[in-house]
Each structure stands twice: as C-alpha cells, then as structure tokens.
Design a protein around this motif. Structure first.
Motif, short mmCIF file in Angstrom:
data_model
loop_
_atom_site.label_atom_id
_atom_site.label_comp_id
_atom_site.label_asym_id
_atom_site.label_seq_id
_atom_site.Cartn_x
_atom_site.Cartn_y
_atom_site.Cartn_z
N MET A 1 -30.60 38.31 -15.20
CA MET A 1 -29.72 39.40 -15.33
C MET A 1 -29.07 40.72 -14.35
SD MET A 1 -27.33 40.31 -17.87
CE MET A 1 -27.57 42.23 -18.34
N ALA A 2 -28.06 39.95 -14.21
CA ALA A 2 -26.79 40.81 -13.40
C ALA A 2 -27.31 42.70 -13.58
CB ALA A 2 -25.99 40.32 -12.46
N ILE A 3 -27.24 43.09 -12.80
CA ILE A 3 -27.67 44.13 -13.49
C ILE A 3 -25.96 44.99 -12.64
CG2 ILE A 3 -28.44 45.34 -10.99
CD1 ILE A 3 -28.20 47.90 -14.41
N LEU A 4 -25.75 44.94 -11.54
CA LEU A 4 -24.53 44.73 -10.46
C LEU A 4 -24.07 43.41 -10.35
CD1 LEU A 4 -21.75 47.40 -9.31
CD2 LEU A 4 -23.48 45.83 -6.69
N SER A 5 -22.49 43.33 -10.30
CA SER A 5 -21.62 42.08 -10.41
C SER A 5 -20.53 42.70 -10.13
CB SER A 5 -21.13 41.28 -11.09
OG SER A 5 -22.02 40.67 -11.94
N VAL A 6 -19.71 42.67 -7.87
CA VAL A 6 -18.79 43.16 -7.60
C VAL A 6 -18.43 41.54 -7.69
CG1 VAL A 6 -18.05 43.10 -5.40
CG2 VAL A 6 -20.09 44.57 -6.30
N GLU A 7 -16.77 41.56 -7.76
CA GLU A 7 -15.39 40.12 -7.91
C GLU A 7 -14.49 40.96 -6.73
OE1 GLU A 7 -14.44 40.79 -11.71
OE2 GLU A 7 -16.77 40.01 -12.47
N HIS A 8 -14.21 39.99 -5.73
CA HIS A 8 -12.49 40.06 -4.86
C HIS A 8 -12.97 41.46 -4.48
CE1 HIS A 8 -12.59 35.98 -6.66
NE2 HIS A 8 -12.27 36.40 -7.72
N LEU A 9 -13.48 42.21 -4.92
CA LEU A 9 -13.85 43.27 -3.99
C LEU A 9 -12.79 43.92 -2.47
CD1 LEU A 9 -14.65 46.03 -5.27
CD2 LEU A 9 -16.50 46.34 -3.59
N THR A 10 -12.01 44.50 -2.52
CA THR A 10 -11.34 44.39 -1.62
C THR A 10 -10.83 46.05 -1.07
OG1 THR A 10 -10.06 42.20 -1.84
CG2 THR A 10 -8.72 43.71 -0.45
N LYS A 11 -10.96 46.77 0.32
CA LYS A 11 -10.41 47.54 0.91
C LYS A 11 -9.72 47.55 1.71
CE LYS A 11 -10.29 52.30 0.59
NZ LYS A 11 -8.74 53.54 -0.57
N HIS A 12 -7.97 48.04 2.13
CA HIS A 12 -7.03 48.09 3.31
C HIS A 12 -6.51 49.87 2.59
CE1 HIS A 12 -6.36 43.70 2.29
NE2 HIS A 12 -7.17 43.77 2.64
N PHE A 13 -6.80 50.47 3.82
CA PHE A 13 -6.31 51.23 4.07
C PHE A 13 -4.98 51.46 5.07
CE2 PHE A 13 -11.29 52.56 5.04
CZ PHE A 13 -11.01 53.73 3.67
N SER A 14 -3.65 51.76 5.19
CA SER A 14 -2.10 51.45 5.76
C SER A 14 -2.56 52.87 7.41
CB SER A 14 -1.24 52.01 4.90
OG SER A 14 0.68 51.97 5.16
N LEU A 15 -2.34 52.52 7.82
CA LEU A 15 -1.85 53.61 9.11
C LEU A 15 -0.93 53.95 9.13
CD1 LEU A 15 -4.08 51.75 12.37
CD2 LEU A 15 -4.98 53.39 11.13
N GLY A 16 -0.05 54.51 8.52
CA GLY A 16 1.28 54.94 8.78
C GLY A 16 1.90 53.99 9.82
N ARG A 17 3.23 53.74 9.69
CA ARG A 17 4.24 54.14 11.45
C ARG A 17 4.38 55.55 11.55
NH1 ARG A 17 8.68 49.86 9.04
NH2 ARG A 17 8.24 51.22 7.07
N SER A 18 5.16 55.23 13.65
CA SER A 18 5.57 56.60 13.98
C SER A 18 6.89 56.44 13.74
CB SER A 18 5.33 57.02 15.64
OG SER A 18 5.95 54.87 16.00
N LEU A 19 7.52 57.24 13.84
CA LEU A 19 9.08 57.15 13.84
C LEU A 19 9.61 56.31 14.80
CD1 LEU A 19 11.16 58.31 12.40
CD2 LEU A 19 11.99 60.26 14.53
N GLY A 20 8.92 55.72 15.87
CA GLY A 20 9.92 54.95 16.46
C GLY A 20 9.33 54.04 15.78
N ALA A 21 8.34 52.99 15.37
CA ALA A 21 8.26 52.33 14.70
C ALA A 21 8.82 51.75 13.76
CB ALA A 21 6.73 52.10 14.58
N VAL A 22 9.56 53.08 12.50
CA VAL A 22 10.01 52.87 11.88
C VAL A 22 11.52 52.66 11.64
CG1 VAL A 22 10.91 54.00 9.88
CG2 VAL A 22 8.91 54.04 10.20
#
Ligand SMILES: Nc1ncnc2c1ncn2[C@@H]1O[C@H](COP(=O)(O)OP(=O)(O)OP(=O)(O)O)[C@@H](O)[C@H]1O
Ligand SMILES: [Mg+2]
Length: 325
Positions: A1-22
């Motif tokens: 029996m599984a005690i823990l199941s992780v399904e499609h776990l995903t983590k993204h961080f946005s690095l933001g944009r400088s004014l020039g990039a915007v």
C-alpha cells in the motif's frame, strides 16, 4: 500500500522581467526545477532520490513536506489529497511527515538543550502532556544511541556533528511520523561516521515502521540504504528501479553514466566510463521534451517530445525514447 503518491508534481518560478525586457516585449524567464514528477512510496519503504546538484531534489522534498506549494500536481498521503490543506489539517500532516535536514548545526536551536529540542515538535503540535513528554524524550534519545542521562541537558555546541544529527533524527522521529524525508542528512558529516548514521536510520525505519524518502547525490549511499532509487535529471524523473536493478542493469543513458562513475572497491577492476556530453544545464527556460537530450549520445528527433515513464521490468521504469523504442 502506498503511503504517499505524488502525481504530476510541478514547480515553476518566474524570474520577472526588467523594464527593458518589458519594453522589448521579451517573454519572462522561468526557472523550472520540477516538471511533472509522479511516484509513490510504499509503507515501510526507503525510496532514494539521486541526481546532480540543482536537479530539483530539495524542491521535491519541500513540496512534499508542504514547506512550499506546487505550481500544479497533487500530493496524496494515506489516501487523502493533501495538496491544499487548512491550518489544522496542515498541523496534523506535519506530525506525520517529518524532515531530517542536511546541516545538523543549522537546524538545531543553539539556545535549547537537547531535551527541549527533541520536545519542541510534540509541544508545538500539542501531542502529549509534559509527563508523557518527560517519559518519551529519554526513550527516543536512547533509541538514536544517545544516553539520556549524558546528553539530555547538553547544548548543540557541546555535541559532535554525528551526535547533532542523531538529535536531529530523534526530533524528527518523536512525533511518530509515517514518512520521514531526509534531504542529504549525512553529506555534512565526517565520512567515518556517515555509515553509522545511515545504518541507524535504516534500523529505525524497520523498527518504528516509517517510510523514508532519502535524498543524496551519491548513488553508492543510496544503493546501500534504499529499497528503490529514483534518478532525476534537471527536474525530470528519468528512471526508477530497485537499488539492485539500477546498479546492475541501468537503462537510461544518464543512469548508466552515474553508475559507471561509482567507485568500485577492487583496484584491478576497470569499469568502462560512460560519456555525457557538455556541462550540467540550469533549469532556466529549459527546452521542451527530454531535458537530457542536449547531452545524450543517443538523442534523436523524437526527444523533443517528453518521453513517458515506461515499464521495462518489474518495479523498473524508464523515461527515454531511445531505450524504450
Ligand atoms: N525559491 C526559488 N526561486 C528560484 N529558483 C529556485 C528556488 N528554489 C530552487 N530554485 C532553483 O531550482 C533548481 C533546483 O534546486 P534544488 O535546491 O531543488 O536542487 P537540488 O537537487 O536539491 O540541489 P543540491 O544537490 O545542490 O541540494 C536550482 O537551479 C535552484 O537554483
Ligand atoms: Mg538540495
């Protein structure tokens, strides 16, 4: 029996944009340390995660310990979806899922004596009254190999690295967790005492019947300790197998290179090195598809699509178009 199941776990961080990039209408940059990770841990199982620095091991641990929220995906613990929890449910979860940290000096409160460090979680979680805590803390200290009459009244700075990590283990185990997440718990310790601490953890997991997710970048540690091992590359799981199968019949080109790099005790034996091209990439704006493809000698056109985890033997899955084709 599984005690823990992780399904499609995903983590993204946005690095933001400088004014020039915007102004130049450049799209924002993304760090994607974890992509679509799915696995489960059985009751009483010790499951390892191995991979190079920055491949997302700690990110996965922190999400499962609920120190951070995933971008998407689900965490199911003992049959209950715990991805989003109320404050009370989170406290209950924290008692059942405990962390052992990498740096035993950093993770112990220097102003508290060993007794109070170990008593901290039961007090915070209001598990027992003081009489019960006074009974259980010495019992726990003895279990991790620290004589209570000698150690309970000491401060962390009066302990060696190995003793401090035993206190860390006692603190994690006293609430009687069902899952322990150990994120490189011996990497800061002297080589001579690493095996003792690992043997202790393995012994206690069998006696106290908790499951363990054990992180290391050292495959030889994991094969010594774990029932199964998961190999990660740049945020993606690439292979999962029993410790024995992973070492004896690795299938993914990255796992093969990891296995070939493990030192062998016999000095006359020459293992054929397996080449990986290029440098370890960072998970900033990673390419779609298999993230190992730019370094892989087997890469082909199809690798621009993400390979699915596919069964290649009993308890053995691999995500690689070239291997599974
Ligand atoms: N809060 C955050 N914001 C931005 N990037 C992050 C954040 N946390 C982690 N990262 C990035 O995610 C990637 C994965 O980090 P993580 O700490 O999970 O790796 P790791 O496999 O545990 O590495 P190590 O073996 O060095 O401990 C790294 O490139 C890291 O810089
Ligand atoms: Mg880490």
């Amino acid at each position: 029996m599984a005690i823990l199941s992780v399904e499609h776990l995903t983590k993204h961080f946005s690095l933001g944009r400088s004014l020039g990039a915007v102004l130049r209408r450049q799209p924002p940059s993304w760090i994607k340390p974890l992509e679509d990770m799915s696995f489960s841990i059985d009751e009483g199982e010790i499951l390892g995660i191995v991979g190079e620095s920055g491949c997302g091991k700690s990110t996965a641990c922190n999400l499962i310990a609920k120190l951070d929220d995933p971008t998407s995906g689900n965490i199911v613990f003992d049959g209950e979806n715990v991805t989003h929890l109320s404050k009370t449910a989170l406290a209950r979860y924290r008692a059942q899922v405990q962390l052992i940290f990498q740096d035993p000096f950093d993770s112990l409160n220097p102003r508290l004596k060993v007794f109070d460090i170990v008593a901290e979680a039961p007090r915070a979680l209001k598990l027992w009254d003081e009489a019960e805590i006074a009974r259980r803390v010495p019992e726990m200290l003895a279990l991790v190999g620290l004589r209570p009459e000698r150690y309970a009244q000491r401060y962390p700075h009066q302990l060696s690295g190995g003793e401090r990590q035993r206190v860390g283990i006692a603190s994690a185990l006293i609430p009687e967790p069902r899952l322990v997440i150990a994120d490189e718990p011996v990497s800061m310790l002297d080589v001579s005492i690493r095996a003792d601490v690992m043997d202790l953890l393995r012994d206690l997991s069998a006696r106290l019947k908790f499951s363990c997710l054990y992180v290391s970048h050292d495959l030889s540690i994991l094969t010594h300790l774990c029932d199964r091992v998961m190999v990660m590359y740049l945020g993606q799981l690439v292979e999962v197998a029993s410790a024995h199968d992973l070492v004896n019949s690795p299938r993914h080109p990255y796992t093969r290179a990891l296995v070939a790099a493990v030192p062998v005790p016999d000095p006359t034996y020459r293992r054929q090195p397996v080449e990986i091209m290029g440098e370890l990439a960072k998970p900033i704006n990673p390419p779609s598809g298999c993230r190992f493809a730019p370094r892989c000698h087997l890469a082909m056109a199809q690798c621009s699509e993400t390979p699915e985890m596919t069964w290649v033997a009993e308890r053995h899955t691999v995500a690689c178009h070239a291997v599974v084709a």
